[in-house]
Design an enzyme around this catalytic site. Structure first.
Site, PDB file in Angstrom:
ATOM      1  N   SER A   1      45.175  62.634  37.518  1.00 42.61           N
ATOM      2  CA  SER A   1      45.627  61.391  38.147  1.00 42.61           C
ATOM      3  C   SER A   1      44.604  60.905  39.171  1.00 42.61           C
ATOM      4  O   SER A   1      43.442  60.689  38.835  1.00 42.61           O
ATOM      5  CB  SER A   1      47.016  61.608  38.764  1.00 42.61           C
TER       6      SER A   1
ATOM      7  N   HIS B   1      53.207  61.584  32.378  1.00 46.66           N
ATOM      8  CA  HIS B   1      52.089  61.746  33.295  1.00 46.66           C
ATOM      9  C   HIS B   1      51.861  63.210  33.653  1.00 46.66           C
ATOM     10  O   HIS B   1      52.776  63.905  34.089  1.00 46.66           O
ATOM     11  CB  HIS B   1      52.380  60.934  34.564  1.00 46.66           C
TER      12      HIS B   1
ATOM     13  N   GLU C   1      52.333  57.115  28.864  1.00 47.40           N
ATOM     14  CA  GLU C   1      51.930  56.784  30.234  1.00 47.40           C
ATOM     15  C   GLU C   1      51.510  55.331  30.417  1.00 47.40           C
ATOM     16  O   GLU C   1      50.762  54.786  29.608  1.00 47.40           O
ATOM     17  CB  GLU C   1      50.739  57.652  30.651  1.00 47.40           C
TER      18      GLU C   1
END
Length: 333
Positions: free
Chosen positions: A181, A306, A276
């Protein structure tokens, strides 16, 4: 039924395993609505994020268990007018903090956060599983978060942490980097900074659901086209990210990071879930790195959300994906 056969079936169905589908359905009803709690027209109050952070972090720790036998050594050092904070993690037979030698390799891990939550502790389970499967000790960085700190504080910390590893005696080709991320965005920032300074690049790179566009415009556009992430509401996440990015210009070179053919970029594996809203971010990272001449492999996992690699209890795909990421890290050595 073997894991290999099951993996082939997941990919053929395009829907993910039964367990992951059930979990995603539950999260879409429960977790995603929590993102908009207290969300005003201008975004969440900074004090709300600070107040919610401990609870969010505790939940993630509970959902991502640490393998038994994992050894951890905390690091808090003042370096170059700043701090290097984090922890060494080892879930293999070697020490948590290995002594640098010509044959030693280590993993430098940059956790995800939305730039406002999480820590080395929330990601200890994921990092420890990577350590166990690769045989590498890992240094997992704790970097500064918003809203208390603003852009580019986290990037400065990630760069400082890499230089600290070099000062410990590790050569760049003894370091592999992992990130998920926001940690993926930090990894790209590190690569670009290494090029600017003439510092050697790491030997390899693994990115889980990497962030490419911190304005989150890519993710919002993806959501408007119909992508329904089981956890992340893109509009809410965009406002949360602004607590870190603040007034930074979208085209600032450390916001939208440019990679080009003049850079020597490491072999890279990118894994992203098929559900996602940040799927376009992962694809943009892959395109940018390929255009710059890097050897990049992009894996899109059907039916996954995610950073699904963090949660082996929630989806069998998590374990398979992590084994493949670990195999990649071993192969670049």
């Amino acid at each position: 039924m073997s894991v290999r056969t099951t993996d082939q079936q997941w990919r053929a169905s395009g829907a993910g395993s039964l367990r992951s589908r059930a979990v995603n359905s539950y999260l879409a009803r429960v977790a995603q609505p929590l993102m908009v709690v207290g969300m005003g027209r201008s975004g969440p109050p900074p004090r709300l994020i600070s107040a919610m952070r401990p609870g969010v972090n505790r939940t993630l720790v509970a959902m991502s268990p640490v393998p038994s036998g994992t050894r951890v050594e905390s690091v808090r050092e003042v370096v170059d007018g700043g701090q290097v904070r984090g922890e060494w993690v080892s879930a293999h037979n070697g020490p948590a903090r290995p002594t640098a030698s010509p044959s030693t390799r280590v993993l430098y891990y940059l956790h995800g956060s939305g730039y406002v939550v999480c820590s080395a502790r929330t990601h200890r389970g994921l990092v420890a599983r990577l350590s166990r499967q690769t045989g590498l000790s890992a240094f997992s960085l704790d970097y500064r978060l918003g809203p208390e700190y603003r852009f580019p504080s986290a990037g400065d910390d990630a760069i400082r942490g890499y230089h600290w590893l070099l000062e410990q005696g590790y050569r760049p080709d003894q370091i592999v980097v992992g990130g998920d991320s926001a940690g993926g965005h930090l990894a790209l920032d590190l690569l670009a900074d290494n090029h600017r300074r003439g510092v050697g690049q790491p030997r390899g790179l693994v990115l889980f659901s990497p962030l490419y566009d911190p304005t989150f415009d890519l993710a919002v556009a993806n959501q408007l086209r119909g992508t329904r992430d089981p956890v992340i509401d893109a509009v809410a996440a965009q406002r949360i990210l602004q607590l870190y990015t603040g007034p930074a210009a979208p085209d600032h070179p450390r916001m939208r990071i440019t990679l080009d053919a003049a850079m020597s970029l490491p072999p890279t594996l990118i894994q992203v879930g098929g559900l996602e809203v940040m799927g376009d971010d992962a694809r943009a990272v892959a395109r940018a790195m390929r255009s710059a001449g890097a050897d990049v492999r992009l894996q899109e996992w059907p039916g996954q959300g995610h950073v699904f690699q963090m949660f082996p209890r929630l989806a069998p795909e998590s374990r398979v994906a992590l084994r493949q990421a670990s195999a990649f890290l071993r192969s670049v050595g």
